[in-house]
Design a protein around this motif. Structure first.
Motif, PDB file in Angstrom:
ATOM      1  N   MET A 184      45.333  32.358  41.110  1.00 49.36           N
ATOM      2  CA  MET A 184      46.080  33.398  41.584  1.00 49.36           C
ATOM      3  C   MET A 184      45.717  33.623  42.916  1.00 49.36           C
ATOM      4  O   MET A 184      44.640  33.596  43.445  1.00 49.36           O
ATOM      5  CB  MET A 184      45.794  34.788  40.418  1.00 49.36           C
ATOM      6  N   SER A 185      46.666  34.254  43.740  1.00 52.00           N
ATOM      7  CA  SER A 185      46.474  34.708  44.861  1.00 52.00           C
ATOM      8  C   SER A 185      45.389  36.025  45.123  1.00 52.00           C
ATOM      9  O   SER A 185      44.995  36.565  44.091  1.00 52.00           O
ATOM     10  CB  SER A 185      47.562  35.254  45.573  1.00 52.00           C
ATOM     11  N   LYS A 186      44.662  36.059  46.162  1.00 55.85           N
ATOM     12  CA  LYS A 186      43.535  37.043  46.199  1.00 55.85           C
ATOM     13  C   LYS A 186      44.019  38.414  46.395  1.00 55.85           C
ATOM     14  O   LYS A 186      43.368  39.048  45.583  1.00 55.85           O
ATOM     15  CB  LYS A 186      42.955  36.710  47.732  1.00 55.85           C
ATOM     16  N   LYS A 187      45.339  38.785  46.747  1.00 57.74           N
ATOM     17  CA  LYS A 187      45.966  40.073  46.592  1.00 57.74           C
ATOM     18  C   LYS A 187      46.314  40.520  44.970  1.00 57.74           C
ATOM     19  O   LYS A 187      45.903  41.368  44.838  1.00 57.74           O
ATOM     20  CB  LYS A 187      47.161  40.070  47.218  1.00 57.74           C
ATOM     21  N   LYS A 188      46.978  39.425  44.293  1.00 61.92           N
ATOM     22  CA  LYS A 188      46.926  39.447  43.028  1.00 61.92           C
ATOM     23  C   LYS A 188      45.545  39.808  42.115  1.00 61.92           C
ATOM     24  O   LYS A 188      45.587  40.503  41.350  1.00 61.92           O
ATOM     25  CB  LYS A 188      48.075  38.783  42.371  1.00 61.92           C
ATOM     26  N   SER A 189      44.883  38.968  42.586  1.00 59.55           N
ATOM     27  CA  SER A 189      43.621  38.859  41.815  1.00 59.55           C
ATOM     28  C   SER A 189      42.930  40.299  42.137  1.00 59.55           C
ATOM     29  O   SER A 189      42.257  40.909  41.055  1.00 59.55           O
ATOM     30  CB  SER A 189      42.557  37.927  42.352  1.00 59.55           C
ATOM     31  N   PHE A 190      42.946  40.864  43.186  1.00 59.63           N
ATOM     32  CA  PHE A 190      42.301  42.323  43.416  1.00 59.63           C
ATOM     33  C   PHE A 190      43.218  43.327  42.661  1.00 59.63           C
ATOM     34  O   PHE A 190      42.322  44.158  42.058  1.00 59.63           O
ATOM     35  CB  PHE A 190      42.490  42.649  45.209  1.00 59.63           C
ATOM     36  N   PHE A 191      44.389  43.109  42.774  1.00 61.60           N
ATOM     37  CA  PHE A 191      45.143  44.150  42.010  1.00 61.60           C
ATOM     38  C   PHE A 191      44.961  44.122  40.581  1.00 61.60           C
ATOM     39  O   PHE A 191      44.618  45.429  40.222  1.00 61.60           O
ATOM     40  CB  PHE A 191      46.587  43.805  42.089  1.00 61.60           C
ATOM     41  N   TYR A 192      44.713  43.178  39.864  1.00 60.91           N
ATOM     42  CA  TYR A 192      44.248  43.205  38.375  1.00 60.91           C
ATOM     43  C   TYR A 192      42.956  43.365  38.129  1.00 60.91           C
ATOM     44  O   TYR A 192      42.556  43.935  37.229  1.00 60.91           O
ATOM     45  CB  TYR A 192      44.764  41.797  37.916  1.00 60.91           C
ATOM     46  N   GLY A 193      42.049  43.183  39.143  1.00 65.13           N
ATOM     47  CA  GLY A 193      40.610  43.603  39.066  1.00 65.13           C
ATOM     48  C   GLY A 193      40.484  44.902  39.056  1.00 65.13           C
ATOM     49  O   GLY A 193      39.824  45.559  38.392  1.00 65.13           O
ATOM     50  N   GLN A 194      41.121  45.602  40.166  1.00 66.08           N
ATOM     51  CA  GLN A 194      41.072  47.227  40.292  1.00 66.08           C
ATOM     52  C   GLN A 194      41.930  47.764  39.280  1.00 66.08           C
ATOM     53  O   GLN A 194      41.340  48.859  38.673  1.00 66.08           O
ATOM     54  CB  GLN A 194      41.418  47.624  41.578  1.00 66.08           C
ATOM     55  N   PHE A 195      42.839  47.300  38.612  1.00 65.38           N
ATOM     56  CA  PHE A 195      43.679  47.722  37.599  1.00 65.38           C
ATOM     57  C   PHE A 195      42.933  48.026  36.390  1.00 65.38           C
ATOM     58  O   PHE A 195      42.928  48.943  35.525  1.00 65.38           O
ATOM     59  CB  PHE A 195      44.905  46.912  37.166  1.00 65.38           C
ATOM     60  N   SER A 196      41.993  47.195  36.145  1.00 65.65           N
ATOM     61  CA  SER A 196      41.093  47.157  34.880  1.00 65.65           C
ATOM     62  C   SER A 196      40.465  48.712  34.959  1.00 65.65           C
ATOM     63  O   SER A 196      39.757  49.183  33.814  1.00 65.65           O
ATOM     64  CB  SER A 196      39.954  46.104  34.753  1.00 65.65           C
ATOM     65  N   GLY A 197      40.028  48.948  36.062  1.00 64.98           N
ATOM     66  CA  GLY A 197      39.479  50.320  36.054  1.00 64.98           C
ATOM     67  C   GLY A 197      40.286  51.531  36.170  1.00 64.98           C
ATOM     68  O   GLY A 197      39.831  52.685  36.215  1.00 64.98           O
ATOM     69  N   MET A 198      41.784  51.466  36.397  1.00 61.41           N
ATOM     70  CA  MET A 198      42.651  52.613  36.608  1.00 61.41           C
ATOM     71  C   MET A 198      42.733  53.282  35.439  1.00 61.41           C
ATOM     72  O   MET A 198      43.235  54.591  35.392  1.00 61.41           O
ATOM     73  CB  MET A 198      43.972  51.912  37.012  1.00 61.41           C
TER      74      MET A 198
END
Length: 269
Positions: A184-198
């Motif tokens: 996965m791209s770094k932007k998408k990886s970051f998005f899903y990583g922070q989404f887990s805490g949303m």
């Protein structure tokens, strides 16, 4: 600033507290932007590290508090622990069976192999699920202030939010790095990583509003999330981190991840 926060409605206090925990998750996930290249050994070690973090969190952040809450409620502690834990694993088993059907609809994340897509879905789902009861716990802590405000109770609720926030930092990393490892791209990886805490601010507000009704089921919710996380670690994380032959490195990295999360959980109480 402290006086302003003290005078807020408990629901707003819970929301602000979990904005901090969400921010810490995002900060951990953002480390993916500083990783250069795609060294397989490093990425496998990060996946195993995530597994260690998840194993430690499943006990110290979820099962142990759930058992303690059940004892305080006068319920045999093993009942919510066992029931919730097995139901959490059962849910992930169902999700695991459904993923191939969802892949056929091409909704997935744009990751290459089927195994990687399945691992990605389970990882994001389980960590997000794990954060829901944490948000509820913070909401319950702040919501309880409405029934009897004391300075010590407020301090305890704030300390809980800070502790969970610090613990969320490696969890954000534990999501974003494995996603990047699987293509996965770094932007998408970051998005899903922070989404887990949303989900934490949302569940905190729900917990604060329904504190009387949430408390009896919280031990089950905590154990449920623990079961889901252990299922993912056993089925996907450990085998995935060793599939390229880096068995010893992955084993050591898993133990380091476990030790880091254990240290945070125990030190922050």
């Amino acid at each position: 600033m402290i006086d302003f926060f003290r005078e807020l409605n408990p629901v707003m206090q819970a929301f602000i507290g979990t904005l901090f925990t969400w921010g810490m998750t995002a900060a951990g996930a953002a480390l993916v932007f500083f990783v250069k290249g795609t060294n397989q050994k490093f990425l496998d070690s990060m996946l195993a590290f995530a597994g260690g973090v998840m194993i430690a969190a499943s006990y110290w952040s979820l099962l142990a508090p759930g058992i303690e809450m059940a004892e305080e409620q006068g319920v045999p502690a093993y009942i919510p622990a066992v029931v919730g834990f097995l139901l959490g694993g059962a849910l992930l088993l169902v999700v695991d069976k459904l993923i191939p059907r969802l892949e056929n609809k091409q909704y997935m994340y744009g990751i290459g192999s089927s195994d990687a897509r399945k691992r990605t879905t389970l990882l994001v789902f389980s960590v997000t699920l794990h954060n829901i009861p944490e948000g509820l716990a913070i909401g319950v802590a702040f919501g309880a202030l409405a029934n009897g405000f004391t300075e010590s109770a407020l301090a305890g609720a704030v300390a809980l939010a800070i502790g969970i926030g610090i613990q969320n930092f490696p969890e954000g990393l534990a999501v974003s790095m494995p996603l990047h490892r699987d293509g996965m791209s770094k932007k998408k990886s970051f998005f899903y990583g922070q989404f887990s805490g949303m989900v934490e601010p949302i569940s905190a507000v729900i917990g604060a509003l329904a504190v009387i009704f949430i408390q009896p089921i919280l031990p089950y919710a905590l154990s449920f999330a623990a079961g889901a996380m252990i299922f993912v670690v056993a089925k996907e994380i450990i085998p995935g981190s060793q599939e390229k032959g880096n068995v010893e490195l992955a084993s050591i990295s898993l133990m380091i991840g476990f030790a880091v999360m254990m240290t945070l959980d125990v030190a922050l109480g």
